[in-house]
Design a protein around this motif. Structure first.
Motif, mmCIF file in Angstrom:
data_model
loop_
_atom_site.group_PDB
_atom_site.id
_atom_site.type_symbol
_atom_site.label_atom_id
_atom_site.label_comp_id
_atom_site.label_asym_id
_atom_site.label_seq_id
_atom_site.Cartn_x
_atom_site.Cartn_y
_atom_site.Cartn_z
ATOM 1 N N LEU A 126 0.824 -1.207 0.000
ATOM 2 C CA LEU A 126 0.000 0.000 0.000
ATOM 3 C C LEU A 126 0.863 1.264 0.000
ATOM 4 C CD1 LEU A 126 -2.781 -1.105 2.503
ATOM 5 C CD2 LEU A 126 -2.993 -0.859 0.012
ATOM 6 N N ILE A 127 1.964 1.227 0.751
ATOM 7 C CA ILE A 127 2.910 2.350 0.743
ATOM 8 C C ILE A 127 3.447 2.544 -0.671
ATOM 9 C CG2 ILE A 127 5.205 3.110 1.523
ATOM 10 C CD1 ILE A 127 4.542 1.585 4.197
ATOM 11 N N LEU A 128 3.856 1.445 -1.294
ATOM 12 C CA LEU A 128 4.414 1.513 -2.643
ATOM 13 C C LEU A 128 3.375 2.003 -3.647
ATOM 14 C CD1 LEU A 128 6.803 1.058 -4.513
ATOM 15 C CD2 LEU A 128 6.125 -1.352 -4.677
ATOM 16 N N GLU A 129 2.153 1.502 -3.554
ATOM 17 C CA GLU A 129 1.103 1.944 -4.477
ATOM 18 C C GLU A 129 0.855 3.442 -4.358
ATOM 19 O OE1 GLU A 129 -2.373 -0.457 -3.854
ATOM 20 O OE2 GLU A 129 -1.390 -2.246 -4.621
ATOM 21 N N GLY A 130 0.807 3.954 -3.139
ATOM 22 C CA GLY A 130 0.614 5.391 -2.940
ATOM 23 C C GLY A 130 1.758 6.203 -3.516
ATOM 24 N N TYR A 131 2.965 5.738 -3.283
ATOM 25 C CA TYR A 131 4.140 6.448 -3.780
ATOM 26 C C TYR A 131 4.182 6.428 -5.305
ATOM 27 C CZ TYR A 131 8.967 7.921 -4.336
ATOM 28 O OH TYR A 131 10.103 8.595 -4.706
ATOM 29 N N LEU A 132 3.915 5.269 -5.902
ATOM 30 C CA LEU A 132 3.925 5.157 -7.368
ATOM 31 C C LEU A 132 2.840 6.038 -7.984
ATOM 32 C CD1 LEU A 132 4.548 1.331 -7.844
ATOM 33 C CD2 LEU A 132 6.209 3.192 -8.054
ATOM 34 N N ALA A 133 1.675 6.089 -7.343
ATOM 35 C CA ALA A 133 0.592 6.939 -7.850
ATOM 36 C C ALA A 133 1.012 8.403 -7.836
ATOM 37 C CB ALA A 133 -0.675 6.739 -7.016
ATOM 38 N N ARG A 134 1.670 8.832 -6.775
ATOM 39 C CA ARG A 134 2.147 10.214 -6.678
ATOM 40 C C ARG A 134 3.170 10.496 -7.784
ATOM 41 N NH1 ARG A 134 0.924 15.082 -5.676
ATOM 42 N NH2 ARG A 134 0.596 14.933 -3.471
ATOM 43 N N LYS A 135 4.066 9.572 -8.043
ATOM 44 C CA LYS A 135 5.065 9.762 -9.098
ATOM 45 C C LYS A 135 4.406 9.871 -10.469
ATOM 46 C CE LYS A 135 9.148 7.971 -9.048
ATOM 47 N NZ LYS A 135 10.390 8.605 -8.614
ATOM 48 N N ARG A 136 3.361 9.061 -10.712
ATOM 49 C CA ARG A 136 2.642 9.135 -11.994
ATOM 50 C C ARG A 136 1.988 10.508 -12.166
ATOM 51 N NH1 ARG A 136 1.531 3.636 -10.948
ATOM 52 N NH2 ARG A 136 -0.397 4.129 -9.840
ATOM 53 N N ILE A 137 1.365 11.008 -11.116
ATOM 54 C CA ILE A 137 0.717 12.311 -11.163
ATOM 55 C C ILE A 137 1.758 13.404 -11.449
ATOM 56 C CG2 ILE A 137 -0.437 14.074 -9.751
ATOM 57 C CD1 ILE A 137 -1.930 11.669 -8.390
ATOM 58 N N GLN A 138 2.901 13.321 -10.786
ATOM 59 C CA GLN A 138 3.953 14.310 -11.005
ATOM 60 C C GLN A 138 4.455 14.274 -12.450
ATOM 61 O OE1 GLN A 138 6.702 13.219 -7.870
ATOM 62 N NE2 GLN A 138 5.965 14.850 -6.539
ATOM 63 N N ARG A 139 4.629 13.067 -13.009
ATOM 64 C CA ARG A 139 5.081 12.954 -14.401
ATOM 65 C C ARG A 139 4.049 13.552 -15.347
ATOM 66 N NH1 ARG A 139 7.590 7.994 -12.704
ATOM 67 N NH2 ARG A 139 5.680 6.832 -13.030
ATOM 68 N N GLU A 140 2.774 13.293 -15.075
ATOM 69 C CA GLU A 140 1.702 13.841 -15.925
ATOM 70 C C GLU A 140 1.684 15.356 -15.856
ATOM 71 O OE1 GLU A 140 -1.845 11.911 -14.524
ATOM 72 O OE2 GLU A 140 -1.215 9.962 -15.314
ATOM 73 N N GLN A 141 1.865 15.923 -14.682
ATOM 74 C CA GLN A 141 1.869 17.368 -14.529
ATOM 75 C C GLN A 141 3.063 17.992 -15.217
ATOM 76 O OE1 GLN A 141 1.570 17.819 -10.284
ATOM 77 N NE2 GLN A 141 -0.663 17.773 -10.307
ATOM 78 N N GLU A 142 4.212 17.326 -15.148
ATOM 79 C CA GLU A 142 5.412 17.839 -15.806
ATOM 80 C C GLU A 142 5.276 17.798 -17.321
ATOM 81 O OE1 GLU A 142 8.579 15.454 -14.229
ATOM 82 O OE2 GLU A 142 8.469 16.418 -12.249
ATOM 83 N N ALA A 143 4.493 16.838 -17.829
ATOM 84 C CA ALA A 143 4.304 16.689 -19.265
ATOM 85 C C ALA A 143 3.392 17.761 -19.841
ATOM 86 C CB ALA A 143 3.743 15.305 -19.581
ATOM 87 N N LEU A 144 2.617 18.421 -18.981
ATOM 88 C CA LEU A 144 1.681 19.452 -19.476
ATOM 89 C C LEU A 144 2.382 20.723 -19.869
ATOM 90 C CD1 LEU A 144 -1.268 19.000 -16.978
ATOM 91 C CD2 LEU A 144 -1.086 18.173 -19.323
#
Length: 144
Positions: A126-144
């Motif tokens: 669950l810790i890993l899933e939360g962290y990975l989700a945050r990283k995905r969101i950050q990558r998406e925001q950086e791509a905008l």
């Protein structure tokens, strides 16, 4: 990039490892030891063996965001890991992961008496899933 998440406990430490892409939670492991030094050694060996490139240590803050006894222990573990490896070591707010892990196992029909050795690995996932989700969101925001 493989990421290793750690749910540090007094008797057992759950570990979850992402896949090589760093997008999915993969394997889980359990370290049984009461000695932080032994846990550090086993975590470092596991990270090297599995090719982890980043370590995420669960940081169980109190519900009001303050740092309690358990969070202090996790901070010390993270510091010991930083002193022993060049890998990035991140503290990740993991409030309620153990509670959620018990709920998930209960929903899967795992009896309370049989959860002891599973709950820490699930919490690490669950810790890993939360962290990975945050990283995905950050990558998406950086791509905008």
């Amino acid at each position: 990039m493989k990421i290793m998440a750690i749910d540090y406990g007094d008797n057992r430490t759950g570990v979850a490892l992402s896949d090589a892409t760093g997008f999915l939670t993969g394997r889980t492991f359990l370290i049984k030891s009461r000695k932080q030094g032994a846990v550090v050694e086993q975590l470092l060996a596991l990270a090297q063996e599995q090719g982890a490139q980043e370590l995420v240590v669960g940081h169980p803050l109190n519900m009001d965001g303050t740092i309690g006894h358990r969070a202090e222990k996790c901070q010390k573990l993270a510091q010991r890991l930083r002193e022993r490896t060049d890998l990035p070591v991140i503290l990740w707010d993991e409030r309620r992961t153990t509670v959620d892990a018990h709920r998930i196992l209960g929903e899967q029909g795992v009896r309370a008496i049989n959860r002891k050795d599973k709950v820490d690995a699930v919490a690490a996932s669950l810790i890993l899933e939360g962290y990975l989700a945050r990283k995905r969101i950050q990558r998406e925001q950086e791509a905008l």
